[in-house]
Design a protein around this motif. Structure first.
Motif, short mmCIF file in Angstrom:
data_model
loop_
_atom_site.label_atom_id
_atom_site.label_comp_id
_atom_site.label_asym_id
_atom_site.label_seq_id
_atom_site.Cartn_x
_atom_site.Cartn_y
_atom_site.Cartn_z
N UNK A 20 0.85 -1.18 0.00
CA UNK A 20 0.00 0.00 0.00
C UNK A 20 0.89 1.23 0.00
N UNK A 21 0.66 2.14 -0.93
CA UNK A 21 1.32 3.45 -0.91
C UNK A 21 0.24 4.45 -0.52
N UNK A 22 0.38 5.03 0.65
CA UNK A 22 -0.63 5.92 1.22
C UNK A 22 -0.11 7.34 1.18
N UNK A 23 -0.67 8.15 0.30
CA UNK A 23 -0.19 9.52 0.07
C UNK A 23 -1.06 10.53 0.80
N UNK A 24 -0.41 11.53 1.38
CA UNK A 24 -1.13 12.59 2.08
C UNK A 24 -1.76 13.61 1.18
N UNK A 25 -1.55 13.48 -0.14
CA UNK A 25 -2.12 14.43 -1.09
C UNK A 25 -1.05 15.33 -1.70
N UNK A 26 -1.49 16.27 -2.49
CA UNK A 26 -0.56 17.18 -3.16
C UNK A 26 -0.66 17.04 -4.67
N UNK A 27 -0.04 17.98 -5.37
CA UNK A 27 -0.09 17.98 -6.82
C UNK A 27 0.97 17.05 -7.41
N UNK A 28 1.02 17.00 -8.74
CA UNK A 28 1.95 16.10 -9.41
C UNK A 28 3.40 16.38 -9.08
N UNK A 29 3.76 17.64 -8.98
CA UNK A 29 5.15 17.98 -8.67
C UNK A 29 5.50 17.56 -7.25
N UNK A 196 1.13 16.65 2.75
CA UNK A 196 1.16 16.65 1.29
C UNK A 196 2.58 16.41 0.80
N UNK A 197 2.70 15.68 -0.28
CA UNK A 197 4.02 15.36 -0.82
C UNK A 197 4.74 14.26 -0.08
N UNK A 198 4.04 13.59 0.82
CA UNK A 198 4.63 12.49 1.60
C UNK A 198 3.75 11.26 1.45
N UNK A 199 4.37 10.10 1.53
CA UNK A 199 3.62 8.85 1.50
C UNK A 199 4.24 7.87 2.47
N UNK A 200 3.42 6.94 2.94
CA UNK A 200 3.89 5.82 3.74
C UNK A 200 3.66 4.54 2.96
#
Length: 242
Positions: A20-29, A196-200
């Motif tokens: 599982x890649x759990x992203x906090x959100x954010x844009x493509x960059x 945002x811009x971070x994932x676990x």
């Protein structure tokens, strides 16, 4: 003593858990490093399945979302993406055609209702518990928590609970701490805090953090610890490949 970020589940009885890649959100960059890492995990001979159902098609048509996601992944080296806007009657076998699943953000309550009503929640659980790769961004990550906490009615609702015993707070900043403390006191279980811009990354037994910022796990005693960072060598070898 086991690190608090190394939560345990019972998925081994059914098979080898996936990722599982759990992203906090954010844009493509903001998500570029995460997207490149995702691209290196998958078999790019098969398409990625994109599920946009957290979004409201009256606000942003699914076709427009598909074009955005397709371009975002193309920049990361993923050339094949297929979108499903309907998941009723879809089976675990249907997912064999895909290298991974990407679930974008929006309204987590809307998304959870759809996947539960259509019986797709069990399909997602089975897919992960038998080696599947799922990348969830914001609402697409939140549904895999023990309980959803960002709902308009303020009442927690049971999620898919693939991170056993843990809820998820996306778009996290320190300004959220007071509200988070109140929520943890109410829930009486741990909450994963994702900026945002971070994932676990979660493999059924361990968490690893990646991205420009740190993610945190806060337990029911309001003790907040950073999630262990993904090994730099592993991260850079993937993000610099190709």
């Amino acid at each position: 003593m086991r690190n608090r970020t190394e939560l345990q589940t019972g998925v081994t009885e059914r098979g080898k858990a996936g990722t599982l890649i759990l992203s906090g959100g954010g844009n493509g960059e903001q998500s570029r490093i995460i997207n490149v890492y995702f691209a290196e995990l998958i078999n790019k001979e098969k398409p990625v399945l994109y599920i946009p159902l957290a979004g409201d098609p009256h606000v942003r048509p699914y076709k427009e979302s598909f074009e955005y996601v397709g371009q975002m992944f193309h920049e990361a080296g993923i050339k094949k993406v297929v979108m499903w806007t309907e998941v009723s009657l879809k089976t675990r076998q249907d997912l064999e055609a895909f290298s991974a699943i990407y679930i974008s953000g929006g309204d987590s309550g809307r998304l959870l209702n759809i996947v539960k009503e259509d019986g797709f929640d069990e399909v997602l659980i089975d897919y992960f518990q038998n080696g599947g790769i799922i990348y969830g961004q914001s609402a697409g990550a939140i549904i895999f928590a023990k309980e959803l906490t960002h709902l308009k009615n303020g009442h927690p609702v049971a999620g898919l609970n693939l991170i056993e015993g843990c809820s998820i707070w996306c778009h996290y900043t320190q300004k959220d701490d007071e509200a988070i403390h109140k929520r943890v006191t109410q829930l009486r279980h741990s909450v994963l805090l994702l900026p945002e811009g971070n994932a676990v990354l979660w493999n059924g037994s361990h968490m690893r953090s990646m991205g420009a910022r740190s993610s945190f796990l806060i337990n029911e005693w309001l003790e907040k610890e950073p999630v262990e960072e993904l090994d730099d060598e592993a991260l850079h070898s993937k993000s610099n490949s190709g």
